[in-house]
Each structure stands twice: as C-alpha cells, then as structure tokens.
Design an enzyme around this catalytic site. Structure first.
Site, PDB file in Angstrom:
ATOM      1  CB  ALA A  14      -0.885  -0.022   1.006  1.00 36.30           C
ATOM      2  CG  ASN A  15      -0.079   4.504  -1.857  1.00 40.15           C
ATOM      3  OD1 ASN A  15      -0.808   5.668  -1.175  1.00 40.15           O
ATOM      4  ND2 ASN A  15      -0.662   3.991  -2.683  1.00 40.15           N
ATOM      5  NE  ARG A  16       5.145   7.024   4.609  1.00 44.50           N
ATOM      6  CZ  ARG A  16       5.133   6.164   5.769  1.00 44.50           C
ATOM      7  NH1 ARG A  16       4.035   6.455   6.645  1.00 44.50           N
ATOM      8  NH2 ARG A  16       6.174   5.535   6.011  1.00 44.50           N
ATOM      9  CB  SER A  17      -2.826   7.921  -0.962  1.00 42.30           C
ATOM     10  OG  SER A  17      -3.905   8.695  -1.408  1.00 42.30           O
ATOM     11  CB  ALA A  71      -1.663   7.298  -4.279  1.00 41.77           C
TER      12      ALA A  71
END
Ligand code: C5P
Length: 217
Positions: free
Chosen positions: A28-31, A94
């Site tokens: 995953a990512n920080r969005s 994102a």
C-alpha cells in the site's frame, strides 16, 4: 460568479490502492484519499453528477456523491472503464504502479532456511493515460506527488499521460499525504498557478474554478 456544473458528469479517483501479496498481506502507500474526497465535495457543491472511485479509506462520502469502493489498481481501472461518458476526469488516486504477479492462495510461511524473499511485480495499467486516450475524451486532471524536481517531473508527466491539467505537490517529510492541508502548483499547456498552503477543501474549490475556466476556452 460561482461555478455551475449542473448536468456535468465528473469522475474522480481517490486514495491509495492495495495490492495483495497473500490472503493477509498487501502493498500500500500513504495516500489518505482526502484530496480526492475534497474535490468530489467541491464538484458536487457546484451541481455536478459526481462518481468517486476510491481505494480503502476512513472518510465520509460527501453529500450528493456516488461512491464506488475498490481495493486494487485493476479494480479501479475496471470501475473507471465501466463509465461510458464523462465531462471531467480527475485522477487523484495514488495508484500502485506495480502489483504482485501471482498472489499466494495461502498465507506465506516464513522459511528460516532462506536468507530473504523476493516478490515478483508486474506493472499496473495507467488509468489516467487510458482515459486521456478515449475517443470522446473528457477534460483530464491528474496529480504528481514528487519528492524532488517537482515541477520538471510534473510538467513531463502532464504531457506523457495526455493530461490537460496537472496538480503538483511535494511529498515526503510529512507533507501532503494524510495531512489536512496541502500546497500545489497547477500546470496546464500555456500557464501555471501556485496555490499556497491551505486546507484541502479550499484547494479543491480553487481547482474546480480553474478547471471550469480552462474548459471554457
Ligand atoms: O506516474 P504517477 O503515479 O506519479 O502519476 C500520477 C498521476 O497518474 C495521478 O494523477 C494518478 O492518479 C495517475 N495514475 C493512474 N494510474 C496509474 C498510476 C498513476 O491513473 N497506474
């Protein structure tokens, strides 16, 4: 005068995607999805018919917005391609550039005999570039989150993906991602405008006004 988007169909992607590794793990990512949700609220407030296609998040659906929840980049691409006609597309998600080539059907076990683990990744489709190649293309807006050389990378990305407008934001060191405020530079074919640090709701209203102006030319 206030922007009147009654009768306009607006599609917005928001949040990060999750790319599964096995039944219990994902990349995953920080969005947080906050910028995309703020844009959906701003467009709906102007009377638009808004569809918000979002990755997993903890945000409330803005009033008057139709929300479509997805998890992976492939699901997000599928949800966008299912929408036949739109006047404005805003890619604020994102989207993971890569996904795991083969998702393990069972939880992967740690193997103490192995020194490490390699995941094989394959590229995801580029959702915004695909929309920009449609025969009856909408006005296409994207974002560029960069940790360095922001304006150069954003200007190149706008052209490479066929966007009409790109919103560049510096990330890293706690900036932008999962924050209530943001600062952006908007770049289009023959102009640019800086939007100084402000709540994402304020920026969203300003972005909608600029899109409206550019669409009238
Ligand atoms: O290449 P990069 O991910 O930095 O580009 C960012 C822009 O492209 C954002 O508007 C994002 O929503 C969009 N994007 C997309 N599909 C992808 C990757 C990025 O729509 N697979």
């Amino acid at each position: 005068s206030p922007v009147d988007w009654r009768g306009k169909r607006v599609v917005i992607t928001a949040g990060g995607t999750r790319e599964p590794i096995d039944p219990v793990r994902f990349i995953a990512n920080r969005s947080s999805g906050r910028m995309g949700f703020a844009l959906a609220a701003a467009a709906a407030a102007c009377g638009a018919d808004v569809r918000l296609i979002c990755g997993p998040n903890a945000l409330d659906t803005p009033p008057g917005v139709t929300r479509i929840d997805v998890e992976t980049a492939l699901q997000m691409a599928e949800a966008v391609s299912a929408i036949e006609s739109m006047d404005v597309f805003i890619g604020a998600a994102a989207v993971a550039d890569y996904r795991v080539a083969e998702i393990a059907p069972q939880k992967m076990k740690k193997d103490p005999a192995q020194p490490g683990l390699t995941l094989h990744l394959v590229p995801n489709p580029d959702i915004i570039a695909t929309v920009a190649r449609r025969a009856n293309r909408p006005f296409v807006v994207g974002f560029a989150a960069e940790t360095e050389q922001l304006l150069r990378h954003a200007a190149e990305k706008r052209i490479a993906k066929g966007m009409d407008l790109i919103c560049a934001n510096e990330v890293g060191d706690g900036r932008a991602f999962d924050q209530p405020d943001n600062a952006l530079t908007l770049i289009w074919s023959d102009g640019s405008q800086q939007l100084p640090l402000a709540p994402k709701a304020t920026l969203a209203t300003e972005i909608v006004a600029i899109i409206d102006e550019l669409m009238r030319r």
